[in-house]
Design an enzyme around this catalytic site. Structure first.
Site, short mmCIF file in Angstrom:
data_model
loop_
_atom_site.label_atom_id
_atom_site.label_comp_id
_atom_site.label_asym_id
_atom_site.label_seq_id
_atom_site.Cartn_x
_atom_site.Cartn_y
_atom_site.Cartn_z
N GLU A 50 -6.12 6.97 -1.01
CA GLU A 50 -5.97 5.77 -0.18
C GLU A 50 -6.50 4.54 -0.91
O GLU A 50 -5.85 3.49 -0.91
CB GLU A 50 -6.71 5.94 1.15
CG GLU A 50 -6.03 6.88 2.11
CD GLU A 50 -4.56 6.54 2.30
OE1 GLU A 50 -4.23 5.37 2.54
OE2 GLU A 50 -3.72 7.45 2.19
N HIS A 104 1.55 4.25 -2.85
CA HIS A 104 1.57 5.71 -2.70
C HIS A 104 2.84 6.27 -3.36
O HIS A 104 2.80 7.30 -4.03
CB HIS A 104 1.64 6.09 -1.21
CG HIS A 104 0.32 6.10 -0.50
ND1 HIS A 104 -0.80 6.72 -0.99
CD2 HIS A 104 -0.05 5.57 0.70
CE1 HIS A 104 -1.80 6.57 -0.12
NE2 HIS A 104 -1.38 5.87 0.91
N HIS A 114 0.85 -1.20 0.00
CA HIS A 114 0.00 0.00 0.00
C HIS A 114 0.89 1.25 0.00
O HIS A 114 0.68 2.18 -0.79
CB HIS A 114 -0.91 -0.04 1.23
CG HIS A 114 -1.67 1.22 1.48
ND1 HIS A 114 -2.96 1.41 1.04
CD2 HIS A 114 -1.32 2.37 2.12
CE1 HIS A 114 -3.37 2.62 1.40
NE2 HIS A 114 -2.39 3.22 2.06
N GLU A 115 1.91 1.26 0.87
CA GLU A 115 2.80 2.42 0.96
C GLU A 115 3.62 2.59 -0.34
O GLU A 115 3.80 3.70 -0.82
CB GLU A 115 3.74 2.31 2.16
CG GLU A 115 3.04 2.28 3.52
CD GLU A 115 2.06 3.42 3.74
OE1 GLU A 115 2.28 4.51 3.18
OE2 GLU A 115 1.05 3.21 4.44
ZN LIG Z 1 -2.22 5.21 2.71
#
Ligand SMILES: [Zn+2]
Length: 268
Positions: free
Chosen positions: A189, A128, A124-125
């Site tokens: 997100e 980003h 997830h990071e």
């Molecule tokens: Zn996030």
């Protein structure tokens, strides 16, 4: 009012740069150069390293790096990857800076039963990072600010009393936050979840473990809910991941992962 806004909006529109997010292909607003993005990241990194205590658990540091690099490899981008572990057992959080460097708090580890669940957080990071979300958020703030200034000038010319003006200004600030900034953050997100899911599948971490992680994370009670601020709810995350799962499983199976790596990899 419309006529008053035009001189401000026209240069604004000319200023806006565009980019494309990887995997989702979404068009992004980008007003930050790659150099500015890196500089912002390194500045923030310096500040964080000054005030946070890094973990000294060598086995944990090695594990986080190993998982991080395996996902980083799946991005096919040769970036300056860095993965830090912050010793804070009471904080269940993780974040990524503008330079793509990832920080994991030790507090999130109790929600991860295996490498694939920790890979959910890290992918997830990394999502980003490769989608340049920090730079996009800064760009968005710049656009919102310019638009708010333009609207404020327009308001100034249209309202009669200063009380009325103050009320408009307050509504404008609140409106920008509730109507633009927060939904935009939630959208980023969700996009990081989407990108992360595909990356973890490509890196041979069973994507189905992501849902198990979020279900467990949703149950955490009293702790500070940092990870959720400006974030979608766990239920929304799980719903999106479930929708995307057939696509992720296809990537997972096509990569021959089920033969080469055990489903959840080594347990904690
Ligand atoms: Zn996030």
């Amino acid at each position: 009012m419309k006529r008053l806004l035009m001189p401000f909006l026209l240069p604004l529109l000319l200023l806006i740069g565009c980019a494309k997010a990887p995997i989702t292909g979404r068009t992004q607003i980008m007003m930050v150069t790659p150099q500015q993005e890196k500089a912002m990241g390194f500045q923030a990194e310096k500040e964080i390293l000054k005030k946070e205590k890094l973990s000294t658990d060598q086995a944990l540091i090695a594990r986080v790096r190993r998982i991080g690099m395996r996902i980083a490899k799946a991005t096919e981008l040769n970036l300056d990857w860095k993965f830090y572990v912050i010793e804070k057992p009471d904080v269940a959080n993780a974040f990524c800076l503008a330079n793509g460097h990832v920080f994991i708090y030790t507090g999130i580890l109790k929600y991860t039963d295996n490498d694939a669940q920790l890979a959910t957080v890290m992918a997830h990071e990394i999502g980003h990072a490769i989608a340049h979300h920090v730079a996009e958020q800064v760009s968005m703030a710049m656009v919102t600010n310019i638009a708010a200034t333009a609207a404020a000038i327009a308001i100034e010319h249209n309202v009669k009393s200063s009380t009325e003006e103050a009320a408009y200004m307050a509504a404008l600030g609140l409106g920008a936050n509730m109507g633009i900034v927060l939904p935009y953050s939630r959208m980023l997100e969700s996009e990081a979840d989407h990108i992360g899911l595909m990356l973890m599948a490509k890196a041979c971490y069973d994507p189905r473990e992501s849902i198990k992680f979020w279900k467990k994370f949703a149950k955490k009670g009293k702790e500070p809910i940092v990870y959720f601020s400006t974030h979608p709810s766990s239920a929304q995350r799980i719903e999106q991941l479930t929708e995307l799962m057939p696509q992720a499983m296809k990537i997972y199976r096509q990569s021959g992962c089920e033969k080469s790596v055990s489903a959840a990899d080594s347990p904690l």
